[in-house]
Write a protein that holds these residues in place. Sequence first.
Motif, PDB file in Angstrom:
ATOM      1  N   LYS A 246      -0.902 -33.523 -36.958  1.00  0.00           N
ATOM      2  CA  LYS A 246      -2.027 -34.596 -36.555  1.00  0.00           C
ATOM      3  C   LYS A 246      -1.732 -35.054 -35.524  1.00  0.00           C
ATOM      4  O   LYS A 246      -3.069 -36.197 -34.539  1.00  0.00           O
ATOM      5  CB  LYS A 246      -2.265 -35.003 -37.894  1.00  0.00           C
ATOM      6  CG  LYS A 246      -3.102 -36.684 -38.205  1.00  0.00           C
ATOM      7  CD  LYS A 246      -3.472 -37.199 -39.457  1.00  0.00           C
ATOM      8  CE  LYS A 246      -4.272 -38.262 -39.517  1.00  0.00           C
ATOM      9  NZ  LYS A 246      -4.786 -38.876 -40.832  1.00  0.00           N
ATOM     10  N   HIS A 247      -0.815 -35.870 -35.308  1.00  0.00           N
ATOM     11  CA  HIS A 247      -0.290 -37.377 -33.953  1.00  0.00           C
ATOM     12  C   HIS A 247      -0.910 -36.746 -33.048  1.00  0.00           C
ATOM     13  O   HIS A 247      -1.359 -36.677 -31.461  1.00  0.00           O
ATOM     14  CB  HIS A 247       0.955 -37.331 -34.393  1.00  0.00           C
ATOM     15  CG  HIS A 247       1.519 -38.408 -33.252  1.00  0.00           C
ATOM     16  ND1 HIS A 247       1.136 -39.583 -33.479  1.00  0.00           N
ATOM     17  CD2 HIS A 247       2.227 -38.554 -32.945  1.00  0.00           C
ATOM     18  CE1 HIS A 247       1.709 -40.389 -32.666  1.00  0.00           C
ATOM     19  NE2 HIS A 247       2.516 -39.591 -31.697  1.00  0.00           N
TER      20      HIS A 247
ATOM     21  N   ASP B 254      -2.119 -27.194 -23.569  1.00  0.00           N
ATOM     22  CA  ASP B 254      -0.907 -28.490 -23.186  1.00  0.00           C
ATOM     23  C   ASP B 254       0.130 -27.893 -23.482  1.00  0.00           C
ATOM     24  O   ASP B 254       0.142 -27.756 -24.340  1.00  0.00           O
ATOM     25  CB  ASP B 254      -1.815 -29.374 -23.662  1.00  0.00           C
ATOM     26  CG  ASP B 254      -2.960 -30.414 -23.443  1.00  0.00           C
ATOM     27  OD1 ASP B 254      -3.370 -30.187 -21.405  1.00  0.00           O
ATOM     28  OD2 ASP B 254      -3.725 -30.964 -23.982  1.00  0.00           O
TER      29      ASP B 254
ATOM     30  N   ILE C 264      -2.897 -33.775 -31.771  1.00  0.00           N
ATOM     31  CA  ILE C 264      -4.071 -33.755 -31.302  1.00  0.00           C
ATOM     32  C   ILE C 264      -5.342 -34.451 -32.105  1.00  0.00           C
ATOM     33  O   ILE C 264      -6.448 -34.607 -30.935  1.00  0.00           O
ATOM     34  CB  ILE C 264      -4.704 -32.473 -32.598  1.00  0.00           C
ATOM     35  CG1 ILE C 264      -3.668 -30.661 -32.220  1.00  0.00           C
ATOM     36  CG2 ILE C 264      -5.713 -31.695 -32.103  1.00  0.00           C
ATOM     37  CD1 ILE C 264      -3.253 -30.769 -30.807  1.00  0.00           C
ATOM     38  N   ARG C 265      -4.954 -35.350 -33.512  1.00  0.00           N
ATOM     39  CA  ARG C 265      -5.716 -36.504 -33.286  1.00  0.00           C
ATOM     40  C   ARG C 265      -5.715 -37.852 -32.375  1.00  0.00           C
ATOM     41  O   ARG C 265      -6.483 -38.920 -32.523  1.00  0.00           O
ATOM     42  CB  ARG C 265      -5.608 -36.722 -34.915  1.00  0.00           C
ATOM     43  CG  ARG C 265      -6.357 -36.069 -35.770  1.00  0.00           C
ATOM     44  CD  ARG C 265      -7.944 -35.621 -35.605  1.00  0.00           C
ATOM     45  NE  ARG C 265      -8.724 -34.725 -36.250  1.00  0.00           N
ATOM     46  CZ  ARG C 265      -9.249 -33.812 -36.596  1.00  0.00           C
ATOM     47  NH1 ARG C 265      -9.747 -33.859 -35.125  1.00  0.00           N
ATOM     48  NH2 ARG C 265     -10.051 -33.039 -36.994  1.00  0.00           N
TER      49      ARG C 265
ATOM     50  N   ARG D 198      -4.207 -36.239 -28.534  1.00  0.00           N
ATOM     51  CA  ARG D 198      -5.734 -36.069 -27.692  1.00  0.00           C
ATOM     52  C   ARG D 198      -5.159 -34.841 -26.980  1.00  0.00           C
ATOM     53  O   ARG D 198      -5.725 -33.943 -25.979  1.00  0.00           O
ATOM     54  CB  ARG D 198      -7.113 -36.381 -27.324  1.00  0.00           C
ATOM     55  CG  ARG D 198      -7.388 -37.891 -28.264  1.00  0.00           C
ATOM     56  CD  ARG D 198      -7.948 -38.773 -27.865  1.00  0.00           C
ATOM     57  NE  ARG D 198      -8.944 -39.555 -28.365  1.00  0.00           N
ATOM     58  CZ  ARG D 198      -9.493 -39.174 -29.255  1.00  0.00           C
ATOM     59  NH1 ARG D 198     -10.374 -38.113 -29.173  1.00  0.00           N
ATOM     60  NH2 ARG D 198      -9.627 -40.583 -30.142  1.00  0.00           N
ATOM     61  N   LYS D 199      -4.076 -34.106 -27.514  1.00  0.00           N
ATOM     62  CA  LYS D 199      -3.846 -32.471 -26.854  1.00  0.00           C
ATOM     63  C   LYS D 199      -4.557 -31.309 -27.249  1.00  0.00           C
ATOM     64  O   LYS D 199      -5.206 -31.187 -28.496  1.00  0.00           O
ATOM     65  CB  LYS D 199      -2.664 -32.548 -27.294  1.00  0.00           C
ATOM     66  CG  LYS D 199      -1.400 -33.016 -26.686  1.00  0.00           C
ATOM     67  CD  LYS D 199      -0.961 -33.507 -25.250  1.00  0.00           C
ATOM     68  CE  LYS D 199       0.161 -34.808 -24.836  1.00  0.00           C
ATOM     69  NZ  LYS D 199      -0.022 -34.224 -23.253  1.00  0.00           N
ATOM     70  N   LYS D 200      -4.371 -30.373 -26.292  1.00  0.00           N
ATOM     71  CA  LYS D 200      -5.588 -29.539 -26.629  1.00  0.00           C
ATOM     72  C   LYS D 200      -5.177 -28.260 -26.188  1.00  0.00           C
ATOM     73  O   LYS D 200      -4.115 -28.228 -25.843  1.00  0.00           O
ATOM     74  CB  LYS D 200      -6.391 -30.210 -25.899  1.00  0.00           C
ATOM     75  CG  LYS D 200      -7.554 -30.686 -26.145  1.00  0.00           C
ATOM     76  CD  LYS D 200      -8.927 -31.080 -24.689  1.00  0.00           C
ATOM     77  CE  LYS D 200     -10.035 -32.060 -25.139  1.00  0.00           C
ATOM     78  NZ  LYS D 200      -8.691 -33.220 -25.175  1.00  0.00           N
TER      79      LYS D 200
ATOM     80  N   THR E 125      -0.780 -27.495 -35.671  1.00  0.00           N
ATOM     81  CA  THR E 125      -0.722 -26.575 -34.101  1.00  0.00           C
ATOM     82  C   THR E 125      -0.239 -25.050 -34.295  1.00  0.00           C
ATOM     83  O   THR E 125       1.732 -25.135 -34.962  1.00  0.00           O
ATOM     84  CB  THR E 125      -0.805 -27.591 -33.639  1.00  0.00           C
ATOM     85  OG1 THR E 125      -1.296 -28.555 -33.877  1.00  0.00           O
ATOM     86  CG2 THR E 125      -0.148 -27.555 -32.222  1.00  0.00           C
TER      87      THR E 125
ATOM     88  N   PRO F 280      -5.422 -29.815 -36.259  1.00  0.00           N
ATOM     89  CA  PRO F 280      -5.174 -31.067 -36.424  1.00  0.00           C
ATOM     90  C   PRO F 280      -3.879 -30.846 -38.066  1.00  0.00           C
ATOM     91  O   PRO F 280      -3.140 -31.830 -38.405  1.00  0.00           O
ATOM     92  CB  PRO F 280      -5.605 -31.854 -36.967  1.00  0.00           C
ATOM     93  CG  PRO F 280      -7.499 -31.354 -36.799  1.00  0.00           C
ATOM     94  CD  PRO F 280      -7.087 -29.938 -36.226  1.00  0.00           C
TER      95      PRO F 280
END
Length: 234
Positions: free
Chosen positions: A22-23, A34, A25-26, A29-31, A58, A55
């Motif tokens: 969650k940290h 990356d 991706i949310r 904002r890593k995609k 991953t 999220p």
Amino acid sequence: MPLFFQENIQPPEIHLEPEESKHLIRVLRKKTGDSVDLTDGNGNLYHCRIQDANPKRTSLLVIDVEKTQEDNFRIHLAIAPTKSPDRMEWMVEKITEIGFHEIYLMKSQNSERTYLKTDRLEKKIISACKQSKQYFKPKVHSDISFSDLIKDPAFSGFQKFIAYVDENHQNHLLDVAKPTRDYLILIGPEGDFDPDEIKLAISNGFEPVSLGKSRLRTETAGLAAVHMLQILNR
């Protein structure tokens, strides 16, 4: 690059736990595609690439692994927990940033608190490891009696110290500690060690030491002791 933490890693593919996912991706904002750095707390640094930016879970692919060299000394801190858990959590966070190896939550005659949950301490340690880029996670040992600790044969060969308030102390920790050794230092509660405990420790090979002229709180004394031993070895 932020450092992430997960135990029991088995390359080449890693599935991050929900909180870390969650940290990543949310919040950050890593995609997919990356880069991410990850440690397992055992000295390994994993350079990874995001395969699935979920999220909740991953998926990472390990690209490279670096093994961190261990210290040629070890700092073991045995300390009587303070009445306020917050003060112990603060100390553990700071000594993790500075660098230590193991902590023993010790029960002594004058202890203000005989038991302390370690869940939050573990979280503080992991957070501090990530923040300060420490790849070895310190160990926490709880609910250990003073008498059992000082007689434990596992500390044979360690430099062993007991720090307590005494205006007649002749030896400062920095004067008697030797570099590149393994250390066990005892820090008492706010009411200090009982005189009989001090005698028992000395009879079991512990050397009495001072941490300075000031009268320190328990958590400050723990922090000061770890810092001094790090300075000695750096």
